[in-house]
Design a protein around this motif. Structure first.
Motif: not given
Length: 322
Positions: A182-207
């Motif tokens: 059911g995850a709408k988005h996934t972040i591979n933390y071995t290749e991506q920065d989860f903070v940057q990706e979370t902010n991108r996915i949420t439009g800067g809102i955050g989780a």
């Protein structure tokens, strides 16, 4: 009877199957002939000595089996009943003495392996999803290690409530498992920065809610990835304990930081049954599914711990009692 006995803290090699004295149930206790045992990260923490447990001890806090005998004052269960339980040590064994208030009747439609897979992680998912934030449809929920046994249940439950789930994973295979849950988005933390990706996915809102069982390597990022007036819940430390912070550092965005542990959310028989029955209801309705990744022999407990520690699992690891 045979059981895994830990006589010193250390690596998985301290897990030895040996003969131990068989006990009899006292008042308000039940003897259970175990069929399957759930393996959890708390077992690893206790084996390492991160969570203190007096030595020697038999590890394991979750299992299923058949009632063999009952002590005085036990009328709810009889010999032959299929049961499951969590919240009590000494599960890595052929038999266990269990307090009657910890036992859950195991429905006939569930196997013993499933009975050993749902109590601890299912009831943990229940309190993590229900107790810290009233999740609204459309809110962003970030779940670390989303393809593990715990993460998959959390992902399914948050998705069931209409949340937009963001799951961190370590491989494409695990990303697919998280998406199927059911995850709408996934972040591979071995290749991506989860903070940057979370902010991108949420439009800067955050989780709005971050559920973290990893600890040391993720917590600092949680503070940056969390939305204003958001909630962060730490319930484990797979990478080690999180670094301390100043409480006042939570003020700029009015963050709420909590720590959770299952035993504090099953303090009464009524609370235990409510959580267990909600998990069983989800399984029966079909929106909640168990993924059992490995079924090993009780004698392979060390291998099971290595699988967990090396993050080589997608779903639950179960030990079968032969």
């Amino acid at each position: 009877m045979k059981a895994i006995l830990v006589e010193r803290h250390g690596d998985p090699d301290v897990l030895h199957l040996q003969e131990v004295k068989e006990e009899e149930p006292q008042a308000n206790q039940v003897k259970v002939s175990l069929k399957a045992v759930g393996v959890n990260f708390i077992d690893v923490y206790e084996r390492r000595g991160t969570y203190p447990v007096a030595l020697p001890y038999v590890p394991g806090r979750e299992a299923s089996g058949v009632v063999e005998s009952v002590g005085a004052n036990v009328s709810e269960f009889r010999p032959g009943d299929r049961v499951a339980y969590t919240g009590q040590l000494k599960a890595y064994a052929e038999k266990a003495i269990v307090d009657k208030d910890k036992l859950i009747a195991l429905p006939d439609e569930l196997t013993f392996e499933q009975g050993a897979a749902f109590p601890l992680q299912g009831m943990t998912a229940h309190y993590l999803i229900h107790e810290y934030r009233h999740i609204k449809a459309g809110e962003y929920v970030l779940i670390h290690a989303a393809a593990g046994g715990m993460g998959l249940l959390l992902t399914q439950w948050a998705s069931h409530f209409g949340a937009v789930v963001i799951g961190t994973v370590s491989s494409q295979e695990k990303a697919e498992a998280a998406r199927q849950a059911g995850a709408k988005h996934t972040i591979n933390y071995t290749e991506q920065d989860f903070v940057q990706e979370t902010n991108r996915i949420t439009g800067g809102i955050g989780a709005h809610l971050i559920i973290d069982g990893v600890g040391k390597t993720t917590f600092k990022g949680d503070l940056e990835a969390c939305a204003t007036r958001g909630n962060i819940v730490i319930f484990g430390s797979a990478s080690g304990p999180a670094e301390p912070i100043l409480p006042n550092s939570l003020q700029p965005r009015s963050l709420t930081l909590s720590g959770g542990r299952l035993n504090n959310y099953m303090l009464t028989r009524e609370e235990t049954l409510r959580r267990a029955n909600d998990v069983l209801k989800g399984l029966k309705e079909g929106w909640l599914k168990l993924r059992i990744d490995h079924v090993l022999s009780l004698s392979d407990a060390a291998k099971a711990h290595r699988l967990l520690e090396n993050r080589r699992t997608m779903g639950k690891v179960v030990l079968k009692v032969d």
